[in-house]
Design a protein around this motif. Structure first.
Motif, PDB file in Angstrom:
ATOM      1  N   ARG B 911       0.842  -1.197   0.000  1.00 36.85           N
ATOM      2  CA  ARG B 911       0.000   0.000   0.000  1.00 36.85           C
ATOM      3  C   ARG B 911       0.880   1.252   0.000  1.00 36.85           C
ATOM      4  NH1 ARG B 911      -1.400   3.062   3.710  1.00 36.85           N
ATOM      5  NH2 ARG B 911      -0.815   1.743   5.450  1.00 36.85           N
ATOM      6  N   ILE B 912       1.874   1.258   0.865  1.00 39.32           N
ATOM      7  CA  ILE B 912       2.727   2.445   1.009  1.00 39.32           C
ATOM      8  C   ILE B 912       3.556   2.670  -0.255  1.00 39.32           C
ATOM      9  CG2 ILE B 912       4.713   3.343   2.266  1.00 39.32           C
ATOM     10  CD1 ILE B 912       3.499   1.791   4.735  1.00 39.32           C
ATOM     11  N   GLU B 913       4.170   1.595  -0.740  1.00 38.01           N
ATOM     12  CA  GLU B 913       4.995   1.759  -1.946  1.00 38.01           C
ATOM     13  C   GLU B 913       4.121   2.099  -3.157  1.00 38.01           C
ATOM     14  OE1 GLU B 913       7.566  -1.621  -2.385  1.00 38.01           O
ATOM     15  OE2 GLU B 913       8.609  -1.201  -0.511  1.00 38.01           O
ATOM     16  N   GLY B 914       2.914   1.553  -3.150  1.00 37.15           N
ATOM     17  CA  GLY B 914       1.976   1.869  -4.238  1.00 37.15           C
ATOM     18  C   GLY B 914       1.586   3.335  -4.206  1.00 37.15           C
ATOM     19  N   GLU B 915       1.346   3.871  -3.002  1.00 40.35           N
ATOM     20  CA  GLU B 915       1.010   5.294  -2.879  1.00 40.35           C
ATOM     21  C   GLU B 915       2.139   6.146  -3.446  1.00 40.35           C
ATOM     22  OE1 GLU B 915      -1.572   6.863  -2.167  1.00 40.35           O
ATOM     23  OE2 GLU B 915      -2.858   5.456  -1.088  1.00 40.35           O
ATOM     24  N   PHE B 916       3.360   5.734  -3.159  1.00 37.99           N
ATOM     25  CA  PHE B 916       4.515   6.465  -3.662  1.00 37.99           C
ATOM     26  C   PHE B 916       4.501   6.478  -5.190  1.00 37.99           C
ATOM     27  CE2 PHE B 916       8.937   6.462  -5.118  1.00 37.99           C
ATOM     28  CZ  PHE B 916       9.383   7.648  -4.554  1.00 37.99           C
ATOM     29  N   LEU B 917       4.152   5.333  -5.766  1.00 36.00           N
ATOM     30  CA  LEU B 917       4.135   5.242  -7.234  1.00 36.00           C
ATOM     31  C   LEU B 917       2.968   6.026  -7.833  1.00 36.00           C
ATOM     32  CD1 LEU B 917       5.101   1.497  -7.641  1.00 36.00           C
ATOM     33  CD2 LEU B 917       6.523   3.476  -8.158  1.00 36.00           C
ATOM     34  N   LEU B 918       1.838   6.038  -7.128  1.00 40.36           N
ATOM     35  CA  LEU B 918       0.701   6.830  -7.617  1.00 40.36           C
ATOM     36  C   LEU B 918       1.124   8.278  -7.784  1.00 40.36           C
ATOM     37  CD1 LEU B 918      -2.474   5.780  -5.574  1.00 40.36           C
ATOM     38  CD2 LEU B 918      -1.746   4.982  -7.786  1.00 40.36           C
ATOM     39  N   ALA B 919       1.938   8.752  -6.819  1.00 38.44           N
ATOM     40  CA  ALA B 919       2.405  10.134  -6.889  1.00 38.44           C
ATOM     41  C   ALA B 919       3.505  10.264  -7.943  1.00 38.44           C
ATOM     42  CB  ALA B 919       2.915  10.578  -5.521  1.00 38.44           C
ATOM     43  N   LYS B 920       4.391   9.277  -7.993  1.00 36.44           N
ATOM     44  CA  LYS B 920       5.532   9.365  -8.909  1.00 36.44           C
ATOM     45  C   LYS B 920       5.064   9.472 -10.364  1.00 36.44           C
ATOM     46  CE  LYS B 920       9.717   6.822 -10.232  1.00 36.44           C
ATOM     47  NZ  LYS B 920      10.638   5.744  -9.877  1.00 36.44           N
ATOM     48  N   ALA B1130       0.246  -3.101  -8.966  1.00 33.57           N
ATOM     49  CA  ALA B1130      -0.836  -4.084  -9.112  1.00 33.57           C
ATOM     50  C   ALA B1130      -1.235  -4.610  -7.734  1.00 33.57           C
ATOM     51  CB  ALA B1130      -0.389  -5.220 -10.019  1.00 33.57           C
ATOM     52  N   ASN B1131      -0.242  -4.888  -6.902  1.00 31.86           N
ATOM     53  CA  ASN B1131      -0.543  -5.359  -5.550  1.00 31.86           C
ATOM     54  C   ASN B1131      -1.225  -4.285  -4.729  1.00 31.86           C
ATOM     55  OD1 ASN B1131       0.637  -7.766  -6.128  1.00 31.86           O
ATOM     56  ND2 ASN B1131       2.544  -7.358  -5.051  1.00 31.86           N
ATOM     57  N   TYR B1132      -0.822  -3.035  -4.963  1.00 36.97           N
ATOM     58  CA  TYR B1132      -1.362  -1.918  -4.183  1.00 36.97           C
ATOM     59  C   TYR B1132      -2.887  -1.930  -4.173  1.00 36.97           C
ATOM     60  CZ  TYR B1132      -3.142   2.811  -3.537  1.00 36.97           C
ATOM     61  OH  TYR B1132      -3.902   3.892  -3.135  1.00 36.97           O
ATOM     62  N   PHE B1133      -3.477  -2.070  -5.361  1.00 37.02           N
ATOM     63  CA  PHE B1133      -4.934  -1.956  -5.439  1.00 37.02           C
ATOM     64  C   PHE B1133      -5.615  -3.079  -4.658  1.00 37.02           C
ATOM     65  CE2 PHE B1133      -3.637   0.663  -9.015  1.00 37.02           C
ATOM     66  CZ  PHE B1133      -4.379   1.780  -8.748  1.00 37.02           C
ATOM     67  N   ALA B1134      -5.015  -4.277  -4.723  1.00 36.10           N
ATOM     68  CA  ALA B1134      -5.585  -5.371  -3.938  1.00 36.10           C
ATOM     69  C   ALA B1134      -5.366  -5.093  -2.456  1.00 36.10           C
ATOM     70  CB  ALA B1134      -4.945  -6.683  -4.355  1.00 36.10           C
ATOM     71  N   ALA B1135      -4.186  -4.562  -2.130  1.00 39.81           N
ATOM     72  CA  ALA B1135      -3.856  -4.338  -0.718  1.00 39.81           C
ATOM     73  C   ALA B1135      -4.803  -3.331  -0.075  1.00 39.81           C
ATOM     74  CB  ALA B1135      -2.407  -3.874  -0.592  1.00 39.81           C
ATOM     75  N   VAL B1136      -5.116  -2.235  -0.761  1.00 37.75           N
ATOM     76  CA  VAL B1136      -5.976  -1.224  -0.131  1.00 37.75           C
ATOM     77  C   VAL B1136      -7.413  -1.719   0.018  1.00 37.75           C
ATOM     78  CG1 VAL B1136      -4.740   0.875  -0.686  1.00 37.75           C
ATOM     79  CG2 VAL B1136      -6.325  -0.032  -2.342  1.00 37.75           C
ATOM     80  N   ASP B1137      -7.821  -2.643  -0.846  1.00 31.41           N
ATOM     81  CA  ASP B1137      -9.200  -3.105  -0.772  1.00 31.41           C
ATOM     82  C   ASP B1137      -9.344  -4.387   0.035  1.00 31.41           C
ATOM     83  OD1 ASP B1137     -10.031  -0.989  -2.263  1.00 31.41           O
ATOM     84  OD2 ASP B1137      -9.859  -2.032  -4.171  1.00 31.41           O
ATOM     85  N   GLY B1138      -8.256  -4.847   0.613  1.00 33.43           N
ATOM     86  CA  GLY B1138      -8.337  -6.068   1.396  1.00 33.43           C
ATOM     87  C   GLY B1138      -8.606  -7.290   0.533  1.00 33.43           C
ATOM     88  N   ALA B1139      -8.211  -7.240  -0.729  1.00 30.37           N
ATOM     89  CA  ALA B1139      -8.451  -8.372  -1.626  1.00 30.37           C
ATOM     90  C   ALA B1139      -7.233  -9.296  -1.625  1.00 30.37           C
ATOM     91  CB  ALA B1139      -8.724  -7.873  -3.035  1.00 30.37           C
ATOM     92  N   GLU B1140      -7.455 -10.503  -2.115  1.00 28.11           N
ATOM     93  CA  GLU B1140      -6.372 -11.486  -2.231  1.00 28.11           C
ATOM     94  C   GLU B1140      -5.313 -10.990  -3.210  1.00 28.11           C
ATOM     95  OE1 GLU B1140      -8.263 -14.898  -3.905  1.00 28.11           O
ATOM     96  OE2 GLU B1140      -7.617 -16.147  -2.261  1.00 28.11           O
ATOM     97  N   PHE B1141      -4.048 -11.143  -2.878  1.00 27.60           N
ATOM     98  CA  PHE B1141      -2.998 -10.874  -3.847  1.00 27.60           C
ATOM     99  C   PHE B1141      -1.751 -11.626  -3.427  1.00 27.60           C
ATOM    100  CE2 PHE B1141       0.081  -8.057  -1.768  1.00 27.60           C
ATOM    101  CZ  PHE B1141      -0.597  -7.695  -0.623  1.00 27.60           C
ATOM    102  N   PRO B1142      -0.790 -11.893  -4.265  1.00 26.92           N
ATOM    103  CA  PRO B1142      -0.743 -11.501  -5.679  1.00 26.92           C
ATOM    104  C   PRO B1142      -1.517 -12.466  -6.589  1.00 26.92           C
ATOM    105  CG  PRO B1142       1.305 -12.562  -5.090  1.00 26.92           C
ATOM    106  CD  PRO B1142       0.479 -12.526  -3.839  1.00 26.92           C
ATOM    107  N   TYR B1143      -1.940 -13.623  -6.073  1.00 24.69           N
ATOM    108  CA  TYR B1143      -2.647 -14.559  -6.952  1.00 24.69           C
ATOM    109  C   TYR B1143      -4.080 -14.758  -6.488  1.00 24.69           C
ATOM    110  CZ  TYR B1143       2.124 -15.409  -8.292  1.00 24.69           C
ATOM    111  OH  TYR B1143       3.403 -15.231  -8.712  1.00 24.69           O
ATOM    112  N   GLN B1144      -4.941 -15.094  -7.414  1.00 22.60           N
ATOM    113  CA  GLN B1144      -6.340 -15.308  -7.066  1.00 22.60           C
ATOM    114  C   GLN B1144      -6.791 -16.677  -7.531  1.00 22.60           C
ATOM    115  OE1 GLN B1144      -5.699 -12.121  -8.929  1.00 22.60           O
ATOM    116  NE2 GLN B1144      -5.113 -11.547  -6.863  1.00 22.60           N
TER     117      GLN B1144
END
Lengths: 302, 1301
Positions: B911-920, B1130-1144
């Protein structure tokens, strides 16, 4: 004029088709709904309240209202009878697509010409499908309770019938289909919950039912996403003072208390959608007040 | 010596001295004790006891309402009445009790007997079992079996008796078993009385529970009676040492070390000795003692009444995050000084090393507490303005301090500082290395590896971590193809002159370059830089539009607006653009080079727009897929149109005439009267620096040769040498070589490569001081020099005195008038000034960022030109400087023990690294990642209608919706008064996330009638547990301006919100249907994206975005993401929504699942023998519904009107792209997921006739079937192939359509 000629041509060329189509076209030529703006005016029982003013508080009992109206209110009510007329000449719109055109589900949707209903002119330039309504009910009239009322909103040859419909809040709109292909009915209200549901071919029961809880400030679009040309308008309203002009542009609104009232005149082809935002009309008690609403050609936005 | 009676000293005198010293000692002991006893903390604690007692009393008063008293009285009265009645039945009660006792005793004896009998039976059973095991004789076995059966009979008999006993006990005292009707009546009366007595006791206990609790708490805080005397006694001096109630509170943190002197020791925090209520919360997790200024400063009652408390009695202002035991930083684990610094062991104001927030506060403290700064304590408390800097000790990722799902922006200032450093690229020159060997020591902000070799080196070394940052400036690798002549010099001299909003700092024309010499040298340096950049610029193959293509400027403007350019850039010709991620390109036509054969077009700009990585491989500008397409049978090249639009504003500018030719500069007259050109003088300076002797330099300049072949030289000097070392013949060439030499020296000196990719400088090192431990920099090493004098006389940008500004601020503050934000800003400047004067780090930093070269004040005369300060001036605002200072001061490289460093879980890390990338990558420029929050006063009867499910809705769909979008309580629990239509009403507040779909009528002025319509995207509950009022996702909520409390804009998605109305305007009307379609055309909000898409697909999509939707006006562009970044995102979006990752897990593709469905549906009668489940599913997809909008199973979707038709995404991708639950919910009711979608409910629950032969017409099975067909799409297409399913037609249309005659 062009429009009429075209209708005649339509008539002569299609007469050999099924009796249904013939009847339909006949009715269109004769100035009925087809091509003349399919209008379904809801049957509304108007329950006028006491307008004398001094017994407003006391008329809280719903049963009391009609009797009072019958005795004291009737003579003070008036009505508006009018016509919306296009001011200037206008070439009739060409059909959206003609019979046999290569469109989606053409065996049904292109069986006949599909008219462009944005502007439908009747006799003497009367404009059909114009909503004439009051945005707020006049003080002293009761709001409408139409919970047990049912309206029909039908579809045939990939057109909505009627094209314009006034829907009292609380009433049920039964969505029917007389086509052999599926449709969907997608409403776009501003203050109500929108609906988007499939309507099965030939559904005459009306499994999809639409109810509006709130009055809208202006008519809202209803469309079919499968057939992108299909559209219609609903005006959810919580009082009885609304009408849609018939194929010749005529309308009548009755049961109005005497005095000045403000009407909105709405038409889909008008620039900004309103022919008049606030049209003040002085209503006299008893007789109908005749008005003619001029709709300048320059107001059109097509 | 013999003993004598003689005394050496006079006894009398000695006694006197002894007596006096005794008295003095006693007095001093007493005075010490008095002084110790008079410590202010005791007074604070006493006051606090009074304060807590007062608060408790108020609480009790609030609990003991009139209603409470009435209830209490009524219960007590009832109890008395019952007791009275019971007393009347005493003899009967005694009799019943006696009977009950007998019955109980009987049961007890039976129970005992049963236990014994059971044991004997078990023994018999065991003997019998052993006999079987040992294969004894049949007789023996039979005998044992008989014994066991007998024992079992006994047990059963006793069990029966016991059951009878139980039922008898039940009947004791009941009327049923008594024949005498009078007695029976009395008995039933008795049992009823006993029952109500028990109930009354229970309700009494429940009623008084809270009050009792509060009263016993009060008794502890402020005892009464004997305890009060004991409390008083325990307050006496000396006595209080024996565990009195006033005492020093210690938080001992043995593993959270602090550095004292040169050593690390355990931390003792005594802060709570005075700040006693820091962790106190009230019910509802509210602060028990919120800070505030009550109307009467010394009146405890007023504090309590107004719920405003002064220091040190307050609760921590951010108690949800700090101090309390339920917060992530409980005081027992973190103490106080780990975050605040200061002397934890100090128990008075001075010893604790408090630090004022500005000099004015310092004066106040001086008067109130005798405050003075203590230079001897190494780490005084952080001033409030820098409070957030200590977060960096443990939070090395920083991002979580700015964006957090629960705590929001918990440290916004330090996060701002972090982002500013990222934005301006400070790390290019000042390395911020977050690791010491393999250990994390703080935030890591470094450039990513620049070359393949560097990348390899990092990858091979386990102790090294690659940097994450890109150079912030554009690449200059092919700059010759881009810039018009003269632009480089013109731009570099003062970048803000061409583009006021630029991030590029100013290197020239600063305070230490105002002298004539510097002015002359600067012109040479600027020309030198341009010379090098152009000489080294590598050739590039530019793209060109098809020959003969006529670009359309008007269409170019529209494409520029719609294709996403304005998500990052502003352009003045496009109204309402505010993005600041990329540069404002309103003036780009002035600077880019045009085609030689067509001055109206620029192949460079065309190439850059069409394929940015061709010019700059590591650019953040994405590829927008501006491919040629056909419109009205003509080819349209969007990149060419946009190029033409951007260039249409005017002609390119003649910069060459605006820059100085260094060869025309007047000669410099040296002290010895020798005249020399500035170019030669600068060459001399640098050659001398490179240890060429004075004579050697003279020779070089005279002979136009350095005397050696170029290959033999390693430094920049090689540009002065020819290949074979022979002199340069041509004067112009020699001048050009000298200029290039100066250019190279200048680029190295100013470190241009820190921000720009420049060929040949890939391995160059950062030129500035490393910052990772700057927050601990020895203040004696700060080069302050003449700065005080400078600030005294000048200091401000307009040349006025900073000292005067500060004095003015102090006198304004002393005047006592409320200066508001302006005064606060001025006091901030005063703080920094004061810090600088006292050689503080904050002050140094402040001035370094305001006027980087001002530290050269009065020093340029004695310094060599090349020794002058080089730090450029950034276009920073005062607040930005403070934010940067907060960040840099927090870089202390002193990480605490490992367990204290914030180590996120896998989910949080993504989530944190994903937020960084959203900004980057500015993902949030286009996409909303959090929808707007609307808080309003809700009239529950009129404003919200609970959703009523109709016959057409699927109950299973609802269950799935509630699983995916769990209902959220909409009511906040607060209320507010509103004026609506002239009347004041008190309404509860509700809050929800939604998108504005209806704008208020522009002509309506009355806020009671200005209505906005919002579509909620979440399931809301507007009621409580007793009266739930559930409103499902996709409901329209209308809010009038009069009831609107707060509208918090979305996080991200500015472009989408801008694009929607502009598309609507293009369509001509602002109606709801158009808004829905416009939203479909815009970048979608990424709401619960993680629950929607499969992570592996998203990974692939981010790297190589394919076209998904046909309704949009733009495509997801392709960014230069690394595979690692794509994975994180890709993991970020699953992580923030509490969804399964990296595989489903994809259940529908499972063959066992398919077989099970086959069985289940056959059993249910929905599949007949011989029908295959998947075949039926495949038919459902290939029926006449999906094909209406999607291409299905190798059949093309039919277009009637390409402009108006809605084409859905390709279905062949569903199996890789979407999650199974999500697809099923989507099919049940698409609006519940995306309110603006055009996809209808195709399988209403009450419609069994549309596919009557598929699953017996069951719409629910059809929905699941369609989902399963989609997830087995490729398999079915291969196994079954294209199929057309036509449902059996109903009888020819029965009725006539309404409106027909």
């Amino acid at each position: 004029m062009g429009f009429r000629n075209q209708m005649i041509k339509l008539f002569t060329s299609r007469i050999r088709h099924t009796s249904v189509a013939a009847a339909m076209l006949l009715s269109g030529f004769a100035g009925c709904e087809y091509g003349g703006g399919a209008v379904l005016v809801p049957e509304v029982t108007i329950v006028p309240a006491d307008f004398s003013g001094d017994s407003l508080e006391s008329s809280s009992s719903p049963e009391a209202a009609p009797s009072q109206a019958a005795t004291s209110g009737a003579s003070e009510l008036g009505s508006v009878v009018g016509r919306v007329v296009l001011d200037g000449s206008f070439e009739a719109l060409t059909p959206l697509h003609s019979a046999g055109a290569d469109v989606k589900d053409k065996e049904v949707c292109a069986k006949f010409d599909t008219p462009d209903e944005r502007l439908v002119l009747g006799a003497d330039n009367g404009v059909a499908n114009v909503f004439v309504y009051m945005q707020k009910a006049p003080k002293g009239t009761q709001s409408l309770n139409a919970a047990d009322q049912e309206l029909i909103f039908d579809q045939q040859y990939c057109r909505f019938l009627p094209h314009c419909l006034v829907v009292p809040t609380g009433s049920t709109v039964k969505v029917l289909s007389n086509d052999t292909v599926a449709h969907n009915t997608h409403s776009y209200p501003n203050k109500n919950q929108g609906v988007n549901s499939g309507v099965a071919p030939g559904d005459r029961e009306g499994k999809l039912r639409i109810t509006y809880n709130r009055a809208e400030a202006e008519p809202i679009a209803v469309k079919c996403d499968y057939h992108s040309w299909m559209n219609a308008y609903h005006l959810p309203i919580d009082h009885a003072f609304a009408a849609v002009t018939d194929k010749d542009g005529n309308f009548e609104i009755s049961g109005l208390p005497a005095g000045e009232h403000v009407f909105a005149i709405w038409h889909e082809a008008a620039s900004g959608k309103f022919v008049e935002r606030k049209l003040a009309v002085q209503v006299a008690s008893g007789d109908a007040t005749p008005i003619e609403i001029k709709y300048a050609v320059s107001k059109l936005d097509l | 010596m013999p003993a004598t009676e003689h005394f050496f000293r006079s006894q009398k005198k000695l006694h006197l001295v002894f007596a006096i010293s005794c008295v003095v000692l006693l007095a001093s002991v007493i005075s010490m004790m008095v002084e110790d006893y008079a410590d202010p903390w005791r007074a604070y604690q006493s006051t606090n006891f009074k304060l807590q007692a007062a608060a408790k009393k108020v609480e009790i008063g609030r609990l003991r309402t009139a209603e409470f008293e009435a209830n209490l009285e009524s219960i007590e009265q009832q109890k008395q009445d019952i007791d009275k009645s019971l007393a009347g039945l005493k003899s009967l009660k005694d009799e019943v009790d006696a009977q009950r006792n007998v019955a109980v005793r009987h049961i007890e004896s039976l129970e005992l007997r049963l236990r014994n009998e059971n044991a004997l039976r078990d023994q018999d059973r065991a003997l019998y079992d052993l006999a079987i095991r040992d294969n004894l004789s049949d007789e023996r076995k039979e005998l044992l079996k008989k014994q066991f059966d007998l024992a079992q009979v006994l047990c059963d008999a006793t069990t029966l008796k016991l059951e009878k006993g139980y039922s008898e006990l039940q009947n004791v005292g009941t009327a049923a078993t008594v024949e005498d009707p009078e007695k029976a009546a009395s008995l039933s009366q008795l049992s009823a009385l006993e029952k109500s007595s028990v109930e009354l006791t229970k309700s009494l206990a429940k009623l008084v529970a809270d009050v009792d609790l509060a009263e016993s708490a009060l008794q502890k805080i402020e005892p009464s009676g004997w305890m009060k005397a004991k409390r008083k006694f325990m307050e006496l001096p000396i006595i209080e040492g024996f565990n009195g109630h006033l005492k020093v509170t210690q938080d001992w943190l043995p593993e959270l070390h602090q550095t004292l002197g040169m050593t690390e020791i355990a931390r003792f925090d005594r802060c709570r000795t005075c700040h006693m209520n820091m962790d106190r919360t009230a019910p509802g997790n509210l602060p028990a003692f919120p800070h505030g200024k009550a109307s009467k400063a010394d009146d405890i009652a007023a504090w309590v009444a107004e719920n405003k408390f002064p220091h040190p009695f307050t609760t921590h202002p951010n108690h949800e995050l700090f101090v309390t035991s339920s917060s992530p930083h409980p005081i027992a684990t973190f103490g106080c000084t780990a975050c605040h610094d200061g002397q934890g062991s100090g128990v008075n104001f001075g010893n604790a090393e408090h630090t004022p927030n500005d000099p004015h506060a310092a004066e106040d403290w001086h008067h109130e507490y005798g405050y003075h700064p203590n230079h001897f304590w190494e780490y005084p408390m952080q001033a409030e303005r820098f409070q957030e800097s200590t977060c960096l000790k443990c939070h090395h990722n920083v991002t979580e301090l700015g964006v957090h799902p629960k705590f929001g922006a918990s440290a916004p200032k330090v996060y701002d500082g972090f982002n500013l450093i990222g934005k301006y690229g400070c790390f290019g020159c000042h390395e911020i290395y977050g690791f010491d060997g393999g250990n994390a020591i703080g935030p890591d902000m470094r450039l990513e590896p620049q070359t393949a070799e560097q990348e390899k080196r990092v990858a091979e070394d386990v102790t090294q971590f690659a940097g994450k940052y890109r150079k912030v400036g554009p690449s200059l690798r092919h700059v010759a193809a881009k810039a018009v002549p003269g632009f480089i010099e013109y731009w570099t001299e003062v970048p803000g002159r061409f583009r006021p909003s630029t991030k590029m700092p100013q290197f020239f024309n600063l305070t230490n370059q105002e002298d004539e010499l510097a002015q002359a040298f600067e012109a040479v340096e600027l020309a030198g830089i341009a010379k090098v950049l152009l000489a080294d610029s590598q050739p590039i193959d530019l793209l060109k539009p098809t020959a003969g293509y006529e670009p359309n400027v008007q269409r170019g403007k529209q494409l520029f607006s719609e294709r996403g350019c304005v998500a990052c850039h502003q352009h003045e010709a496009v109204e309402g653009t505010t993005a600041e991620f990329g540069p404002n390109i309103s003036d780009i036509h002035r600077k880019v080079s045009r085609n030689a054969d067509n001055i109206a077009f620029s192949d460079w700009l065309y190439t850059w727009i069409r394929e940015p990585t061709r010019y700059h491989a590591r650019t953040r500008m994405p590829n927008l897929y501006l491919d040629t397409y056909t419109q009205d049978e003509a080819a349209v090249d969007p990149a060419a149109d946009i190029t033409a639009f951007l260039l249409s504003k005017g002609e390119q500018e003649d910069f060459a005439s605006k820059v100085v030719d260094p060869l025309t500069l007047p000669a410099i007259v040296k002290a010895d009267g020798v005249e020399i050109s500035p170019l030669d003088e600068l060459v001399t300076l640098f050659l001398r620096k490179s240890r060429f002797s004075e004579d050697a330099v003279l020779d070089i300049l005279k002979n136009k040769t350095i005397g050696q072949p170029a290959a033999k030289l390693v430094g920049d000097e090689r540009v002065l040498a020819t290949e074979d070392g022979t002199p340069v013949v041509d004067d112009a060439e020699w001048a050009s070589r000298k200029l290039e030499y100066i250019g190279r020296r200048t680029i190295s000196r100013y470190g241009c490569y820190a921000c720009h990719d420049i060929p040949g400088y890939e391995d160059a090192r950062p030129i500035g001081v490393a910052l990772q431990d700057w927050g601990r920099k020895d203040t004696s090493k700060l080069g302050l020099e003449h700065i005080e004098e400078f600030l005294h006389h000048h200091g401000e940008p307009d040349g006025s005195s900073t000292l005067e500004r500060v004095e003015q601020a102090m006198s304004d503050a002393n005047s006592g008038a409320d200066g508001g934000q302006k005064l606060e800003n001025e006091l901030t400047q005063a703080y920094f000034y004061d810090s600088l004067i006292h050689h503080g780090r904050p002050g140094f930093l402040w001035q370094k960022l305001r006027g980087p070269r001002t530290y050269d004040y009065l020093k340029t005369e004695t310094k060599g030109y090349d020794e002058r300060l080089r730090m450029p001036k950034f276009p920073l605002k005062e607040q930005e400087i403070e934010a940067i200072a907060t960040f840099v001061l927090g870089l202390v490289a002193e990480p605490p023990a490992e367990q204290y460093v914030y180590t996120p879980t896998e989910r949080d890390r993504n989530r944190i690294e994903g937020e960084f990338l959203l900004a980057k990558y500015n993902c949030t420029g286009c996409h909303m990642v959090e929808l707007p929050t609307i808080t309003f006063g809700v009239d529950l009867d009129e404003d919200v209608f609970p959703t009523v499910l109709s016959d057409a809705d699927h109950v299973k769909g609802l269950e799935l919706l509630l699983k995916i979008r769990k209902p959220k309580a909409a009511l906040t629990g607060q209320r507010k008064k509103f004026v609506i239509d002239g009347e004041e009403v008190d309404l509860p507040l509700a809050s929800f996330h939604g998108i504005r779909m209806v704008e208020a009528d522009a002509e309506e002025e009355d806020p009671s009638f200005r209505e906005s319509g919002f579509d909620t995207w979440e399931t809301l509950d507007f009621g409580n547990s007793e009266d739930p009022k559930r409103v499902l996702a996709s409901s329209r909520i209308t809010v009038t301006d009069a009831k609107m409390v707060e509208y918090v804009p979305a996080r991200g998605g500015k472009f989408a919100e801008w694009l929607v109305p502009s598309l609507m305007k293009k369509e001509g009307s602002l109606t709801s249907d158009n808004r829905n379609l416009a939203w479909q055309a815009a970048p979608p909000p990424l709401y619960q994206e993680g629950l929607k898409v499969q992570t592996p697909w998203l990974y692939q999509f981010l790297l190589e975005p394919e076209k998904i939707r046909y309704t949009t006006v733009l495509r997801m562009p392709k960014f230069t993401l690394s595979p690692k970044e794509a994975q994180t995102l890709a993991n970020y979006f699953a992580a923030v929504d509490g969804a399964e990752f990296p595989y489903q897990e994809l259940i529908p593709t499972d063959t066992d699942y398919v077989a099970e469905m086959q069985d289940v549906l056959t059993t249910e009668g929905l599949l007949t023998q011989g029908e295959s489940y998947l075949d039926e599913c495949w038919k459902s997809v290939n029926g006449p519904l999906c094909i209406k909008c999607h291409s299905v199973g190798a059949r093309k979707y039919k277009v009637s009107d390409p402009k108006k038709d809605i084409q859905g995404p390709n279905l062949n991708r569903v199996q890789q792209r979407l999650r199974a639950d999500w697809v099923q919910l989507w099919l049940y009711n698409p609006k519940w997921i995306t309110p603006y979608t055009s996809m209808p409910v195709n399988f209403p629950h009450n419609n069994r006739t549309q596919f009557p032969d598929l699953f017996e017409g069951d719409p629910e099975a059809q929905v699941t079937g369609i989902r399963d067909a989609l997830f087995n799409y490729s398999r079915l297409l291969e196994d079954v192939g294209p199929t057309v399913y036509a449902p059996p037609q109903a009888e020819p249309v029965a009725g006539e359509a309404a409106g027909e005659e």
